[in-house]
Design a protein around this motif. Sequence first.
Motif, PDB file in Angstrom:
ATOM      1  N   UNK B  20       0.819  -1.224   0.000  1.00  0.00           N
ATOM      2  CA  UNK B  20       0.000   0.000   0.000  1.00  0.00           C
ATOM      3  C   UNK B  20       0.850   1.271   0.000  1.00  0.00           C
ATOM      4  N   UNK B  21       2.131   1.142   0.366  1.00  0.00           N
ATOM      5  CA  UNK B  21       2.996   2.326   0.403  1.00  0.00           C
ATOM      6  C   UNK B  21       3.586   2.635  -0.979  1.00  0.00           C
ATOM      7  N   UNK B  22       3.331   1.776  -1.966  1.00  0.00           N
ATOM      8  CA  UNK B  22       3.918   1.982  -3.297  1.00  0.00           C
ATOM      9  C   UNK B  22       3.341   3.236  -3.963  1.00  0.00           C
ATOM     10  N   UNK B  23       4.124   3.823  -4.844  1.00  0.00           N
ATOM     11  CA  UNK B  23       3.669   4.994  -5.603  1.00  0.00           C
ATOM     12  C   UNK B  23       3.350   4.548  -7.028  1.00  0.00           C
ATOM     13  N   UNK B  24       2.077   4.687  -7.437  1.00  0.00           N
ATOM     14  CA  UNK B  24       1.725   4.288  -8.801  1.00  0.00           C
ATOM     15  C   UNK B  24       2.425   5.196  -9.817  1.00  0.00           C
ATOM     16  N   UNK B  25       2.700   4.629 -10.982  1.00  0.00           N
ATOM     17  CA  UNK B  25       3.368   5.383 -12.039  1.00  0.00           C
ATOM     18  C   UNK B  25       2.583   5.169 -13.332  1.00  0.00           C
ATOM     19  N   UNK B  26       2.163   6.265 -13.956  1.00  0.00           N
ATOM     20  CA  UNK B  26       1.455   6.144 -15.234  1.00  0.00           C
ATOM     21  C   UNK B  26       2.378   6.703 -16.317  1.00  0.00           C
ATOM     22  N   UNK B  27       2.161   7.953 -16.766  1.00  0.00           N
ATOM     23  CA  UNK B  27       3.029   8.530 -17.788  1.00  0.00           C
ATOM     24  C   UNK B  27       4.316   9.103 -17.227  1.00  0.00           C
ATOM     25  N   UNK B  28       4.388   9.194 -15.894  1.00  0.00           N
ATOM     26  CA  UNK B  28       5.593   9.609 -15.164  1.00  0.00           C
ATOM     27  C   UNK B  28       5.962  11.084 -15.334  1.00  0.00           C
TER      28      UNK B  28
END
Lengths: 175, 278
Positions: B20-28
């Motif tokens: 849950x502590x992860x940071x999502x990454x899309x187009x960055x």
Amino acid sequence: MVVKFVVNSKKRAYKGPPFKRLIDVLRDDFGLTGTKEGCGEGECGACTVLIDGQPVNSCLVPVGQVENCKVETVESLGSSAELHILQKAFLEEGSAQCGFCTPGMLMTSLAWIRNGGSDKSQEIREYLAGNLCRCTGYQHIINAVIGAVREYKKAKARRKGLFLPSPRVSGERAG
Amino acid sequence: MKFLKAHTPDEAVRLFGQHPEAIPLAGATDAMVAWNVGRLNGKIILDLSAIDEWKTIQILRNSLKIGSLVTHAEIQRHPVIRKKFSLLAQASSQIGSTQVQNRGTIGGNIANASPAGDTFPPLAVYNALIHTVSFRGPRVLAFLDVFAWVKKTRLHPSELIEAVEIPYPSPVPKRWMFRKVGTRSAMIISKTVAAGLLWMNKDATVNKLRFALGSVAPTVKRLKTAEAFVAGKRLTPDVVEHACRIMADDISPIDDIRSTAEYRLQVSQNLLRSFLKF
Ligand SMILES: Cc1cc2nc3c(=O)[nH]c(=O)nc-3n(C[C@H](O)[C@H](O)[C@H](O)COP(=O)(O)OP(=O)(O)OC[C@H]3O[C@@H](n4cnc5c(N)ncnc54)[C@H](O)[C@@H]3O)c2cc1C
Ligand code: FES
Ligand code: FES
């Protein structure tokens, strides 16, 4: 992590941390130093390369995201013996002074002409708005792109489909 | 730093549930700026960019469903969005630059929750819905309910934006407007950004007004007071002026490096005035 992708039609395998910036991988790991770093935060466009044909800021792309992608850098354009239409146009128009913005300008312009972009100055300026130049005042760059678009259209059958002009800002229905 | 890559929605949900502590990454485009100044050091990154299911635009009967990984470039090229949701197409075409539009996604724009997010006023007037997923199951939020404060969303831990759904405005509005006001015409964070839709009755009174502003409060704002005030009225100069005055009740502009509160209020009033007078 190993990331496999294609750079300038050549298969490459990068080994290292997945969050290394694409610009650093190109320059340091692959020795392709044509791509320049101006700001490192997406503002100047000096680091522009094409990913699957579309211009992006290579300073904002972690290499872990380009798995299986096709990357093109300024090195993929012509050689000094055989210049690309754009390089020739930039030379003839005197579109470079210090030249630091030039690789990025060329790559964004390359996408513009390939995507069937027009020779209209205003539209070219909008498309190139993410490429800053501190030296030329832009006019010579725009002139070169206009010339290259015309050359390209003459030389090749127009490639259609990817670009559409921007829509209207506001409007009113009749009645 | 740990780099997790999800290839399917299920995998993303599972990985985010486990971390849950992860940071999502899309187009960055936002995340890399944070990374470059060291703010992501030692963090876990959850890369979503390989999830093809979230890259599609679905044309439904009464709405359009835009996957969270659809880029600003794809939005502005999409024929249905250009025709039916021109305010969104317009906003997407004014974000950053060509290069930023080619990477930046609509999901990342929303999750980033900047007060200046340019897609927000259009999504607010189109009454968008946000579809999310997590190990707890899917959820649907009204667009305005997503934002808590500057750069803060109400997304739960381990929750991801799956898609943005926008119902077709029906009937077609009589007037529509998108305006972004910045220091120069390109590559600029908005001082004020506005979107409006207006429906009229046959007797020339207002049926319905929807007007939203960005950059004039911690989160995007609909002008609820002014919208309610003009409903059922003719747009006489007095009515328009009063609507512009009471707008100040709905927004709370601030002084910052880009502009002053006074300037922002004035510009916002001018935007509403020009839209209502047209
Ligand atoms: C030079 C430059 C100019 C810019 N100009 C503008 C502008 O004019 N207008 C504007 O509005 N924005 C602008 N931006 C900001 C940015 O490009 C946009 O907000 C973009 O849409 C972000 O999308 P992304 O996919 O790159 O997000 P990312 O950087 O990948 O992610 C942004 C944030 O959202 C989270 N996130 C991403 N996807 C999801 C998801 N599916 N579910 C949950 N959380 C998620 C991430 O964890 C992160 O916190 C600019 C950025 C740059 C670098
Ligand atoms: S170095 Fe990448 S945009 Fe400036
Ligand atoms: S020629 Fe010097 S920055 Fe463009």
